[in-house]
Design a protein around this motif. Structure first.
Motif, PDB file in Angstrom:
ATOM      1  N   GLU A 141       0.835  -1.207   0.000  1.00 25.06           N
ATOM      2  CA  GLU A 141       0.000   0.000   0.000  1.00 25.06           C
ATOM      3  C   GLU A 141       0.869   1.256   0.000  1.00 25.06           C
ATOM      4  OE1 GLU A 141      -3.201   2.589  -0.014  1.00 25.06           O
ATOM      5  OE2 GLU A 141      -3.065   0.450  -0.508  1.00 25.06           O
ATOM      6  N   MET A 142       1.931   1.265   0.807  1.00 23.01           N
ATOM      7  CA  MET A 142       2.830   2.417   0.854  1.00 23.01           C
ATOM      8  C   MET A 142       3.490   2.636  -0.506  1.00 23.01           C
ATOM      9  SD  MET A 142       6.192   3.070   3.287  1.00 23.01           S
ATOM     10  CE  MET A 142       7.292   2.055   2.277  1.00 23.01           C
ATOM     11  N   LEU A 143       3.914   1.572  -1.158  1.00 25.30           N
ATOM     12  CA  LEU A 143       4.535   1.688  -2.482  1.00 25.30           C
ATOM     13  C   LEU A 143       3.536   2.191  -3.512  1.00 25.30           C
ATOM     14  CD1 LEU A 143       6.640  -1.627  -2.521  1.00 25.30           C
ATOM     15  CD2 LEU A 143       7.423   0.677  -1.950  1.00 25.30           C
ATOM     16  N   GLN A 145       0.922   4.072  -3.062  1.00 29.13           N
ATOM     17  CA  GLN A 145       0.623   5.484  -2.838  1.00 29.13           C
ATOM     18  C   GLN A 145       1.743   6.398  -3.338  1.00 29.13           C
ATOM     19  OE1 GLN A 145      -0.296   5.971   1.320  1.00 29.13           O
ATOM     20  NE2 GLN A 145      -2.283   4.934   1.160  1.00 29.13           N
ATOM     21  N   ALA A 146       2.940   5.831  -3.456  1.00 29.49           N
ATOM     22  CA  ALA A 146       4.093   6.620  -3.927  1.00 29.49           C
ATOM     23  C   ALA A 146       4.388   6.363  -5.402  1.00 29.49           C
ATOM     24  CB  ALA A 146       5.312   6.297  -3.084  1.00 29.49           C
ATOM     25  N   THR A 147       3.408   5.843  -6.130  1.00 28.95           N
ATOM     26  CA  THR A 147       3.482   5.569  -7.588  1.00 28.95           C
ATOM     27  C   THR A 147       4.370   4.395  -7.937  1.00 28.95           C
ATOM     28  OG1 THR A 147       5.333   7.054  -8.178  1.00 28.95           O
ATOM     29  CG2 THR A 147       3.133   8.046  -8.020  1.00 28.95           C
ATOM     30  N   LEU A 148       4.744   3.584  -6.967  1.00 32.79           N
ATOM     31  CA  LEU A 148       5.492   2.355  -7.258  1.00 32.79           C
ATOM     32  C   LEU A 148       4.491   1.202  -7.279  1.00 32.79           C
ATOM     33  CD1 LEU A 148       8.548   3.007  -4.911  1.00 32.79           C
ATOM     34  CD2 LEU A 148       8.590   2.989  -7.415  1.00 32.79           C
ATOM     35  N   SER A 149       3.713   1.144  -8.322  1.00 33.49           N
ATOM     36  CA  SER A 149       2.595   0.200  -8.383  1.00 33.49           C
ATOM     37  C   SER A 149       2.953  -1.031  -9.219  1.00 33.49           C
ATOM     38  CB  SER A 149       1.370   0.889  -8.974  1.00 33.49           C
ATOM     39  OG  SER A 149       1.663   1.417 -10.261  1.00 33.49           O
ATOM     40  N   GLY A 150       2.134  -2.051  -9.049  1.00 34.93           N
ATOM     41  CA  GLY A 150       2.294  -3.261  -9.845  1.00 34.93           C
ATOM     42  C   GLY A 150       2.991  -4.392  -9.120  1.00 34.93           C
ATOM     43  N   LEU A 151       3.462  -4.159  -7.900  1.00 32.13           N
ATOM     44  CA  LEU A 151       4.142  -5.214  -7.146  1.00 32.13           C
ATOM     45  C   LEU A 151       3.143  -6.012  -6.321  1.00 32.13           C
ATOM     46  CD1 LEU A 151       7.300  -3.275  -5.875  1.00 32.13           C
ATOM     47  CD2 LEU A 151       7.138  -4.840  -7.824  1.00 32.13           C
ATOM     48  N   THR A 152       3.481  -7.264  -6.052  1.00 36.73           N
ATOM     49  CA  THR A 152       2.667  -8.136  -5.218  1.00 36.73           C
ATOM     50  C   THR A 152       3.439  -8.504  -3.957  1.00 36.73           C
ATOM     51  OG1 THR A 152       3.467 -10.178  -6.233  1.00 36.73           O
ATOM     52  CG2 THR A 152       1.592  -9.081  -7.295  1.00 36.73           C
ATOM     53  N   VAL A 153       2.750  -9.122  -3.018  1.00 34.37           N
ATOM     54  CA  VAL A 153       3.388  -9.528  -1.766  1.00 34.37           C
ATOM     55  C   VAL A 153       4.574 -10.448  -2.035  1.00 34.37           C
ATOM     56  CG1 VAL A 153       3.046 -10.922   0.310  1.00 34.37           C
ATOM     57  CG2 VAL A 153       1.351  -9.188  -0.316  1.00 34.37           C
ATOM     58  N   SER A 154       4.447 -11.341  -2.996  1.00 35.00           N
ATOM     59  CA  SER A 154       5.533 -12.282  -3.281  1.00 35.00           C
ATOM     60  C   SER A 154       6.773 -11.593  -3.838  1.00 35.00           C
ATOM     61  CB  SER A 154       5.062 -13.354  -4.270  1.00 35.00           C
ATOM     62  OG  SER A 154       4.721 -12.772  -5.516  1.00 35.00           O
ATOM     63  N   ASP A 155       6.603 -10.384  -4.403  1.00 31.43           N
ATOM     64  CA  ASP A 155       7.749  -9.657  -4.954  1.00 31.43           C
ATOM     65  C   ASP A 155       8.657  -9.086  -3.866  1.00 31.43           C
ATOM     66  OD1 ASP A 155       7.056  -9.976  -7.668  1.00 31.43           O
ATOM     67  OD2 ASP A 155       5.654  -8.288  -7.546  1.00 31.43           O
ATOM     68  N   LEU A 156       8.132  -8.901  -2.656  1.00 29.62           N
ATOM     69  CA  LEU A 156       8.869  -8.190  -1.617  1.00 29.62           C
ATOM     70  C   LEU A 156      10.144  -8.903  -1.188  1.00 29.62           C
ATOM     71  CD1 LEU A 156       5.911  -6.981   0.641  1.00 29.62           C
ATOM     72  CD2 LEU A 156       7.050  -5.776  -1.233  1.00 29.62           C
ATOM     73  N   LYS A 157      10.197 -10.224  -1.400  1.00 34.23           N
ATOM     74  CA  LYS A 157      11.372 -10.994  -0.991  1.00 34.23           C
ATOM     75  C   LYS A 157      12.180 -11.480  -2.191  1.00 34.23           C
ATOM     76  CE  LYS A 157       9.360 -12.527   3.414  1.00 34.23           C
ATOM     77  NZ  LYS A 157       9.022 -13.692   4.266  1.00 34.23           N
ATOM     78  N   LYS A 158      12.000 -10.836  -3.340  1.00 37.65           N
ATOM     79  CA  LYS A 158      12.726 -11.222  -4.543  1.00 37.65           C
ATOM     80  C   LYS A 158      13.966 -10.350  -4.738  1.00 37.65           C
ATOM     81  CE  LYS A 158       8.829 -13.092  -7.202  1.00 37.65           C
ATOM     82  NZ  LYS A 158       8.009 -12.931  -8.434  1.00 37.65           N
ATOM     83  N   ASP A 159      14.900 -10.866  -5.518  1.00 41.68           N
ATOM     84  CA  ASP A 159      16.118 -10.141  -5.872  1.00 41.68           C
ATOM     85  C   ASP A 159      15.806  -9.195  -7.028  1.00 41.68           C
ATOM     86  OD1 ASP A 159      18.550  -9.224  -6.748  1.00 41.68           O
ATOM     87  OD2 ASP A 159      19.436 -11.210  -7.072  1.00 41.68           O
TER      88      ASP A 159
END
Length: 599
Positions: A141-143, A145-159
């Protein structure tokens, strides 16, 4: 009847315990006990962080479990000797953060290891938010709101660099968003000085918002810019090259913010595109093995590399870097200005000397000095009164000279408790003005000085000649280094001689040589000095008792093996001297100065 009741109670207790009725962790991924995982390695990325050590800490980050077995590689990979416990925090060693994009890493990354995580685990700014207590959904949600859209929860732990490091050709914004998110999170925590950020709204006096930082990062790392750089520099220019450039550009902006510049006045890539292209080309040339100069970057080979490019060396594109601590041709007084001061390069690097972990060839020294001298100087003309302005009146060339801080007095009052002058070893500050200035202005060990005071300390230290470790007489050829003296100055702070235990160096010349030449705990010696240490140690006979203790000055004889003591009793008896975080106090050194590796 009573036997039946007791049997029922025992069975019920066992059932409740098996179901978690004992009141353990609410997090299904965190074990109540020291359950281990199969994880023994990780990848540090922001982008890739090299030469850093990592630690496994307890979930509250108060107890060190083990240190990494190596430093992170060029692709951020590091490992541990033992599997990581479920619930443990993997965190970068605060005393050995390594580098990214050729500059010392100023951030802090960590990750909590949960059941089900796969080896190797990614340790990044986004995993740091999760380790700080933010839920994955809150991070997304924070991303967004800052225009960093398109990511999913699974992306947060990716390289974020796995695909991008060597990517060329067509690049889209969606390709870059995970990298932008990681860079923005670290830059925000760095700019606000809060690496425990967990999603709370910034305070009213915060210099920036997260959205402000995102804009800075996106300006220096976007698909349009990549295409422009690739068309200018060469078709084999990679997104990894651009990411390194973005680290330098964003870092410079963050340091301007930290020195008090408002966010709307910092130098961005839009203000200085030509400089950004030079930085990007430097990274490209370094990766291609082309050196600096004017070799055609589009050909990729067939031509002889030209003379090293002093500016490329300054910005860190060739491995050595100056721009993290210094500036050229600016008025930013939070740095040490080098315009017109080419002579200092020879002083720091001549004869293969090591300065802040860097060495330069003769050609590189010449190129860097020439670059500094070509930028002119910013010194104030001598007015006969010290060239100072009366700070009370603002009148130019005034008659009142401000009190110049006494660098020697400041060193004696603020530094000598841990460091020495002229005694040699890694704690000798002689000739280390730049490093001291950088550490002091970064809040090293809680030391608080004005920029003028920090500069006075640096200037004083630079007047001192470091100890050589030998017995050289003035005007003679340096003698063979004194191995025993080097051991006493550089090793005895953590190790012992003849007392036994794993910290006894007696007879361990080969191991000592290998560790020293690998940069063990920041120790810096020439090959000749490391050999002298090894030769001396091999003349010593190890203690016959392999369990003999490593002496601790405040423990009883039975407790002197304080590694075992801490393992059995925890660190509660240590904090009164070593500080609540065990990183040192006015009365005792940091435990991590000896125990940066496994306790």
């Amino acid at each position: 009847m009573k036997s039946s009741i007791w049997l029922a109670m025992i069975l019920l207790t066992s059932f409740l315990t098996a179901c978690g009725g004992g009141g353990g962790s609410d997090d299904p991924g965190v074990a109540d006990s020291a359950e281990t995982t199969s994880i023994t390695s990780g990848i540090a990325v922001d982008p890739y962080i090299t030469g850093a050590q990592f630690e496994e800490l307890s979930a509250d980050e108060q107890t060190l479990i083990q240190g990494s077995a190596d430093t992170s590689s060029a692709t951020g990979q590091f490992s541990f000797n033992e599997p990581i416990n479920v619930g443990s925090i993997i965190r970068i060693n605060l005393n050995s953060k390594g580098q990214h994009a050729g500059v010392p890493y100023a951030g802090l990354i960590k990750r909590q290891v949960l059941a089900g995580d796969e080896d190797p685990v990614i340790v990044s700014p986004l995993t740091t938010l999760l380790a700080n207590g933010m839920s994955p959904e809150a991070v997304i949600e924070m991303l967004n709101q800052a225009t960093l859209s398109g990511l999913t929860v699974s992306d947060l732990k990716k390289d974020p660099m796995a695909v991008l490091a060597s990517k060329t050709g067509t690049v889209t914004e969606s390709d870059l968003v995970l990298l932008q998110a990681n860079m923005a999170v670290n830059a925000f925590m760095e700019a606000t000085g809060n690496f425990n950020f967990g999603g709370a709204s910034p305070s009213a006096d915060s210099p920036v918002s997260f959205s402000d930082i995102v804009v800075l990062v996106q300006e220096s790392c976007n698909s349009d810019l990549y295409q422009q750089l690739a068309s200018t520099i060469g078709t084999d220019f990679t997104v990894g090259d651009m990411a390194n450039m973005a680290v330098v550009i964003t870092g410079e902006a963050i340091r301007q913010i930290e020195s008090g510049s408002p966010i709307d006045s910092v130098t961005t890539i839009d203000n200085d595109l030509a400089n950004a292209i030079n930085i990007a080309e430097g990274f490209y040339q370094a990766r291609m093995g082309m050196g600096g100069g004017t070799t055609d970057p589009g050909t990729g080979g067939g031509t002889t590399p030209s003379t090293p490019d002093g500016q490329a060396i300054f910005i860190g594109a060739t491995g050595a870097t100056c721009s993290h601590c210094h500036t050229v041709g600016t008025t930013d007084t939070s740095y040490r200005e080098l315009a017109g001061d080419g002579a200092k390069v020879t002083t720091k690097f001549n004869g293969g000397a090591i300065h802040n972990g860097n060495t330069l060839t003769t050609d590189e020294i010449t190129a860097l000095a020439t670059y500094f001298d070509s930028q002119g100087g910013t010194s104030t003309p001598d007015t006969g009164t010290g060239g100072t302005t009366d700070p009370g009146t603002g009148s130019g060339g005034g008659t009142t000279t401000p009190n110049t801080p006494d660098g020697q007095a400041l060193v004696n009052s603020d530094c000598i408790g841990c460091h020495n002058i002229g005694q040699g070893g890694t704690m000798d500050l002689s000739g280390k003005g730049d490093a001291a200035y950088t550490n002091i202005t970064s809040g090293h060990n809680g030391v608080s000085m004005t920029d003028l005071e920090a500069s006075a300390v640096a200037d004083y230290l630079d007047t001192l000649t470091p100890a050589t470790g030998g017995t050289t007489d003035p005007g003679t050829t340096p003698s063979t280094p004194d191995g025993q003296a080097l051991v006493n100055s550089d090793c005895i702070g953590c190790h012992n001689i003849g007392q036994g235990g794993i910290m006894d160096l007696s007879g361990k010349g080969d191991a000592a040589y290998t560790n020293i030449t690998s940069g063990h705990n920041g120790v810096s010696m020439t090959d000749l000095e490391a050999n002298a240490v090894a030769d001396y140690l091999d003349t010593l006979t190890p203690a016959t008792d392999p369990t003999a203790p490593f002496a601790h000055p405040y423990f009883t004889d039975a407790e002197k093996n304080h590694r075992s003591y801490v393992k059995s009793n925890g660190t509660s008896d240590c904090v009164s001297c070593h500080g609540t975080d065990l990183r040192g106090s006015s009365s005792a050194p940091s435990c991590y100065s000896c125990h940066g590796q496994k306790w």
